[in-house]
Design a protein around this motif. Structure first.
Motif, PDB file in Angstrom:
ATOM      1  N   HIS A   1      -5.311  20.818 -33.693  1.00  0.00           N
ATOM      2  CA  HIS A   1      -5.672  20.412 -34.924  1.00  0.00           C
ATOM      3  C   HIS A   1      -6.919  19.840 -35.043  1.00  0.00           C
ATOM      4  O   HIS A   1      -7.044  18.804 -34.006  1.00  0.00           O
ATOM      5  CB  HIS A   1      -4.707  20.088 -35.800  1.00  0.00           C
TER       6      HIS A   1
ATOM      7  N   PHE B   1       5.188  17.836 -45.310  1.00  0.00           N
ATOM      8  CA  PHE B   1       6.492  17.602 -44.598  1.00  0.00           C
ATOM      9  C   PHE B   1       7.517  16.900 -45.445  1.00  0.00           C
ATOM     10  O   PHE B   1       8.536  16.780 -44.880  1.00  0.00           O
ATOM     11  CB  PHE B   1       6.354  16.664 -43.286  1.00  0.00           C
TER      12      PHE B   1
ATOM     13  N   LEU C   1      15.716  27.212 -29.795  1.00  0.00           N
ATOM     14  CA  LEU C   1      14.405  27.199 -28.957  1.00  0.00           C
ATOM     15  C   LEU C   1      13.256  27.719 -30.009  1.00  0.00           C
ATOM     16  O   LEU C   1      12.276  27.127 -29.882  1.00  0.00           O
ATOM     17  CB  LEU C   1      14.280  28.228 -27.664  1.00  0.00           C
ATOM     18  N   ILE C   2      13.316  28.428 -30.764  1.00  0.00           N
ATOM     19  CA  ILE C   2      12.628  29.181 -31.569  1.00  0.00           C
ATOM     20  C   ILE C   2      12.248  28.429 -33.146  1.00  0.00           C
ATOM     21  O   ILE C   2      10.877  28.139 -33.341  1.00  0.00           O
ATOM     22  CB  ILE C   2      12.756  30.713 -31.908  1.00  0.00           C
ATOM     23  N   ARG C   3      13.262  28.074 -33.807  1.00  0.00           N
ATOM     24  CA  ARG C   3      13.056  27.403 -35.000  1.00  0.00           C
ATOM     25  C   ARG C   3      14.306  26.261 -34.970  1.00  0.00           C
ATOM     26  O   ARG C   3      15.317  26.614 -35.470  1.00  0.00           O
ATOM     27  CB  ARG C   3      12.928  28.150 -36.159  1.00  0.00           C
TER      28      ARG C   3
ATOM     29  N   SER D   1       6.131  23.000 -27.936  1.00  0.00           N
ATOM     30  CA  SER D   1       7.560  22.775 -28.019  1.00  0.00           C
ATOM     31  C   SER D   1       8.161  23.409 -27.411  1.00  0.00           C
ATOM     32  O   SER D   1       7.966  24.377 -26.445  1.00  0.00           O
ATOM     33  CB  SER D   1       7.796  22.922 -29.590  1.00  0.00           C
TER      34      SER D   1
ATOM     35  N   PHE E   1      -2.209  22.931 -40.507  1.00  0.00           N
ATOM     36  CA  PHE E   1      -1.480  21.681 -40.417  1.00  0.00           C
ATOM     37  C   PHE E   1      -2.101  20.542 -41.614  1.00  0.00           C
ATOM     38  O   PHE E   1      -2.830  20.588 -41.866  1.00  0.00           O
ATOM     39  CB  PHE E   1      -1.819  20.996 -39.110  1.00  0.00           C
TER      40      PHE E   1
ATOM     41  N   PHE F   1       8.870  18.391 -27.542  1.00  0.00           N
ATOM     42  CA  PHE F   1       7.652  18.619 -28.527  1.00  0.00           C
ATOM     43  C   PHE F   1       6.572  17.474 -27.517  1.00  0.00           C
ATOM     44  O   PHE F   1       6.649  16.368 -27.758  1.00  0.00           O
ATOM     45  CB  PHE F   1       8.042  17.678 -29.527  1.00  0.00           C
TER      46      PHE F   1
ATOM     47  N   ARG G   1      12.858  18.120 -37.625  1.00  0.00           N
ATOM     48  CA  ARG G   1      12.295  18.935 -38.958  1.00  0.00           C
ATOM     49  C   ARG G   1      13.577  19.577 -39.478  1.00  0.00           C
ATOM     50  O   ARG G   1      14.342  20.600 -38.896  1.00  0.00           O
ATOM     51  CB  ARG G   1      11.390  19.844 -38.696  1.00  0.00           C
TER      52      ARG G   1
ATOM     53  N   GLU H   1      14.358  22.131 -41.025  1.00  0.00           N
ATOM     54  CA  GLU H   1      13.999  23.516 -41.181  1.00  0.00           C
ATOM     55  C   GLU H   1      14.952  24.107 -42.351  1.00  0.00           C
ATOM     56  O   GLU H   1      16.055  24.178 -42.135  1.00  0.00           O
ATOM     57  CB  GLU H   1      13.928  24.434 -40.008  1.00  0.00           C
TER      58      GLU H   1
ATOM     59  N   ILE I   1      13.617  19.222 -32.548  1.00  0.00           N
ATOM     60  CA  ILE I   1      12.646  19.529 -31.371  1.00  0.00           C
ATOM     61  C   ILE I   1      12.568  18.787 -30.241  1.00  0.00           C
ATOM     62  O   ILE I   1      12.028  17.881 -30.210  1.00  0.00           O
ATOM     63  CB  ILE I   1      11.318  19.998 -32.165  1.00  0.00           C
TER      64      ILE I   1
ATOM     65  N   GLY J   1      -0.148  20.526 -30.112  1.00  0.00           N
ATOM     66  CA  GLY J   1       1.327  20.355 -29.909  1.00  0.00           C
ATOM     67  C   GLY J   1       1.563  21.515 -29.180  1.00  0.00           C
ATOM     68  O   GLY J   1       1.284  22.744 -29.642  1.00  0.00           O
TER      69      GLY J   1
ATOM     70  N   ILE K   1       3.242  29.665 -30.405  1.00  0.00           N
ATOM     71  CA  ILE K   1       3.553  28.704 -29.315  1.00  0.00           C
ATOM     72  C   ILE K   1       2.851  27.477 -28.989  1.00  0.00           C
ATOM     73  O   ILE K   1       3.123  26.645 -27.958  1.00  0.00           O
ATOM     74  CB  ILE K   1       3.603  29.603 -28.134  1.00  0.00           C
ATOM     75  N   GLY K   2       1.839  27.480 -29.735  1.00  0.00           N
ATOM     76  CA  GLY K   2       1.035  26.171 -29.568  1.00  0.00           C
ATOM     77  C   GLY K   2      -0.091  25.959 -30.619  1.00  0.00           C
ATOM     78  O   GLY K   2      -0.749  26.942 -31.034  1.00  0.00           O
ATOM     79  N   THR K   3      -0.442  24.671 -30.978  1.00  0.00           N
ATOM     80  CA  THR K   3      -1.488  24.527 -32.102  1.00  0.00           C
ATOM     81  C   THR K   3      -2.207  23.187 -31.680  1.00  0.00           C
ATOM     82  O   THR K   3      -1.919  22.381 -31.085  1.00  0.00           O
ATOM     83  CB  THR K   3      -0.762  24.037 -33.268  1.00  0.00           C
TER      84      THR K   3
ATOM     85  N   CYS L   1      -5.371  16.569 -32.770  1.00  0.00           N
ATOM     86  CA  CYS L   1      -4.064  16.496 -32.047  1.00  0.00           C
ATOM     87  C   CYS L   1      -3.824  17.962 -31.714  1.00  0.00           C
ATOM     88  O   CYS L   1      -4.164  18.975 -32.212  1.00  0.00           O
ATOM     89  CB  CYS L   1      -3.017  15.867 -32.803  1.00  0.00           C
TER      90      CYS L   1
HETATM   91  N1  LIG Z   1      11.144  23.885 -35.899  1.00  0.00           N
HETATM   92  C1  LIG Z   1      10.591  24.133 -34.806  1.00  0.00           C
HETATM   93  N2  LIG Z   1      11.098  24.639 -33.660  1.00  0.00           N
HETATM   94  C2  LIG Z   1      10.549  24.794 -32.567  1.00  0.00           C
HETATM   95  N3  LIG Z   1       9.219  24.526 -32.400  1.00  0.00           N
HETATM   96  C3  LIG Z   1       8.437  24.280 -33.539  1.00  0.00           C
HETATM   97  C4  LIG Z   1       9.021  24.012 -35.045  1.00  0.00           C
HETATM   98  N4  LIG Z   1       7.975  23.625 -35.599  1.00  0.00           N
HETATM   99  C5  LIG Z   1       6.921  23.668 -34.885  1.00  0.00           C
HETATM  100  N5  LIG Z   1       7.154  23.884 -33.638  1.00  0.00           N
HETATM  101  C6  LIG Z   1       6.181  24.042 -32.566  1.00  0.00           C
HETATM  102  O1  LIG Z   1       5.321  22.631 -32.532  1.00  0.00           O
HETATM  103  C7  LIG Z   1       4.091  23.005 -32.617  1.00  0.00           C
HETATM  104  C8  LIG Z   1       3.440  21.921 -32.957  1.00  0.00           C
HETATM  105  O2  LIG Z   1       3.694  21.609 -34.227  1.00  0.00           O
HETATM  106  S1  LIG Z   1       2.718  21.581 -35.333  1.00  0.00           S
HETATM  107  O3  LIG Z   1       3.146  21.434 -36.661  1.00  0.00           O
HETATM  108  O4  LIG Z   1       2.077  22.880 -35.558  1.00  0.00           O
HETATM  109  N6  LIG Z   1       1.656  20.359 -35.153  1.00  0.00           N
HETATM  110  C9  LIG Z   1       1.862  19.320 -34.926  1.00  0.00           C
HETATM  111  O5  LIG Z   1       2.990  18.736 -35.172  1.00  0.00           O
HETATM  112  C10 LIG Z   1       0.702  18.318 -34.542  1.00  0.00           C
HETATM  113  N7  LIG Z   1       1.198  16.942 -34.864  1.00  0.00           N
HETATM  114  C11 LIG Z   1       0.297  18.655 -33.143  1.00  0.00           C
HETATM  115  S2  LIG Z   1       0.993  17.700 -32.005  1.00  0.00           S
HETATM  116  C12 LIG Z   1       3.617  24.085 -33.247  1.00  0.00           C
HETATM  117  O6  LIG Z   1       2.800  24.898 -33.030  1.00  0.00           O
HETATM  118  C13 LIG Z   1       4.969  25.074 -32.892  1.00  0.00           C
HETATM  119  O7  LIG Z   1       4.933  25.729 -31.628  1.00  0.00           O
END
Ligand SMILES: Nc1ncnc2c1ncn2[C@@H]1O[C@H](COS(=O)(=O)NC(=O)[C@@H](N)CS)[C@@H](O)[C@H]1O
Ligand SMILES: [Mg+2]
Length: 467
Positions: A222, A78, A142-144, A254, A197, A151, A133, A135, A148, A252, A218-220, A250
């Motif tokens: 870990h 990060f 909404l996408i990047r 978003s 992750f 979250f 983040r 980025e 966020i 997530g 759309i979801g992760t 964990c």
């Molecule tokens: N810049 C972003 N904009 C929108 N959604 C995002 C962004 N970065 C990540 N996400 C979404 O956030 C979800 C969780 O982010 S992550 O990094 O994969 N996982 C975590 O942060 C873990 N702590 C789980 S909560 C991702 O699966 C993705 O769907």
């Protein structure tokens, strides 16, 4: 495959009053009233699923650098994305504070404080917060995004590995149910080692194929193993008085959840919202003439009250504009069901219903059966939206044995399924050669040749062009 999907997506956010990206910070936007409602209903669905055996909490947004930096691999992952607060008023802070990019390093020092014995386990907390983040890739509303805003992060701690493995399965079931209620199809895979992750043992991901063939994560979920437990000293005294490290997971989602509801179900006219998340499930459109105007409006109010009694969200568009404009507006905003009522319909005691997903007009009686008929039409809409989305996905996943077929398949909007030996160098080489990402592996197989031709296949793997 929709060619100008990104343009359509961008325009619909503005035209349907979802978000406004003209906020003077790149990657940050405002949730406008209509979009805010969709976000609220969407998050209520996942909250209901989580609240069965998780508890909602709220942690501070700022994380001391000393905590963020503790987990080496995590902070490495990060370090290019963290926003820092370095001053308080006129004064330099003696320690800079991170705006949480995700909350492991905010939460786990407290888990270390709270967890003493096995009686304190399992902990299953989640929060729905904004994270930040920086980025550097192309930001998209909404996408990047860089803030966020939606979250949902869940963080669990367990006394045994078995229980944490079970938790991973629970999260997979919860996400399946969540996306099923949104009518969103998904591909589930285990991310390759090089794309998991930061700090996790492994990452399970939910990806959806957007109309332009690009996949969106759309979801992760870990499996964090004991890495963070070691780093943050999260130990507990078990029944025999031994001190042990906890096992953690964990998960997530978003703002991308709302991006997928908009992108997957929308059509060229506008949104087609699944009833469960639509701000209005029924929009009543009175056809007003000079004569009989009062009676028509009175009847509309009666219908609204009757439907609201069953818990439906109903609005009447009684603006004094021509009906065609009203139909256009609500087709753009994606209300699943419109009820039209003019003087003649009043005489015949019927209303003309139109589902947004298929656009056929049908007459239904204005009597005690109205609510059941409306609910039936809404259920059919939900099923149809979900089914057509899954059909789109199924027809856009193609298997191939040949590396040189991948490009055509992906460029015509498909996700590619192929045999992979699982070797990292070979995997990276396949990505290099094709220019696409390996999304992950889906299942182990015992026969077949790796697509690289350099050995036996071990997995079915997915490859795609991704957001
Ligand atoms: N810049 C972003 N904009 C929108 N959604 C995002 C962004 N970065 C990540 N996400 C979404 O956030 C979800 C969780 O982010 S992550 O990094 O994969 N996982 C975590 O942060 C873990 N702590 C789980 S909560 C991702 O699966 C993705 O769907
Ligand atoms: Mg990222």
């Amino acid at each position: 495959m929709v060619e100008n999907f990104d343009e359509w997506f961008h325009d619909i956010l503005e035209n349907a009053n979802i978000t406004d990206s003209r906020y003077p910070i790149k990657g940050m936007a405002i949730w406008m009233p209509y979009g805010f409602q969709i976000r609220k209903h969407s998050m209520n669905i996942i909250k209901k699923l989580l609240d069965k055996d998780h508890e909602e909490v709220l942690f501070p947004m700022l994380v001391p650098e000393s905590e963020l930096a503790k987990e080496g691999i995590h902070v490495k992952g990060f370090e290019d994305e963290v926003y820092w607060v370095t001053k308080g008023g006129q004064r330099e802070l003696n320690e800079q504070l991170a705006l949480r990019p995700t909350s492991e390093t905010a939460i786990y020092p407290m888990y270390s404080l709270w967890i003493r014995t096995h009686m304190d386990l399992p902990i299953k907390y989640y929060q729905i917060v904004n994270t930040f983040r920086y980025e550097t890739k192309h930001t998209r509303p909404l996408i990047r995004v860089r803030e966020i805003t939606t979250f949902k992060e869940a963080h669990t701690a367990h006394s045994t590995k078995e229980e944490s493995d079970e938790q991973i399965q629970d999260f997979i079931a919860i996400y399946k149910e969540f996306f099923d209620e949104l009518g969103i199809p998904y591909l589930i895979s285990k991310r390759p080692e090089w794309d998991k992750f930061p700090g996790a043992d492994y990452t399970m991901a939910f990806d959806v194929i957007m109309p332009n063939g690009k996949t969106l994560q759309i979801g992760t979920i870990h499996n964090l193993g004991q890495t963070f437990a070691k780093t943050f000293d999260i130990t507990f005294e078990d029944k025999d008085g031994e001190h042990k490290l906890v096992y953690q997971t964990c998960a997530g989602v978003s703002d991308r959840v709302i991006a997928s509801v908009i992108g997957i179900h929308g059509d060229e006219t506008g949104l087609r919202l699944p009833p469960k998340v639509s701000p209005n499930q029924v929009t009543i459109i009175p056809i007003l003439f000079k004569k009989g105007k009062e009676e028509v409006l009175a009847k509309c109010a009666e219908i609204k009250a009757q439907l609201e009694e069953t818990g439906l969200r109903v609005n009447i568009d009684d603006r004094d504009i021509r009906p065609g404009k009203k139909f256009h507006d609500w087709e753009l905003k994606g209300t699943p069901l419109k009820l039209e009522l003019g003087p003649r319909d009043l005489e015949n005691n019927i209303t003309v219903a139109m589902r947004r997903d298929e656009g056929k007009k049908i007459e239904i009686a204005l009597d005690s059966s109205l609510s059941d008929n409306v609910i039936d039409l809404l259920n059919k809409t939900q099923e149809n939206l979900s089914e057509s989305a899954w059909n789109f996905q199924k027809s856009h996943v193609k298997f191939t044995e040949r590396l040189d077929e991948i490009k055509d398949l992906v460029e015509t909007g498909n996700v590619v399924k192929f045999h992979w030996c699982g070797d990292e160098a070979i995997g990276r080489d396949i990505e290099e050669k094709t220019g696409y990402d390996i999304l992950g592996i889906q299942e182990e197989i015992s026969e077949g040749e790796c697509i690289s031709g350099k050995g036996n296949a071990k997995y079915i793997a997915l490859m795609a062009k991704t957001y």
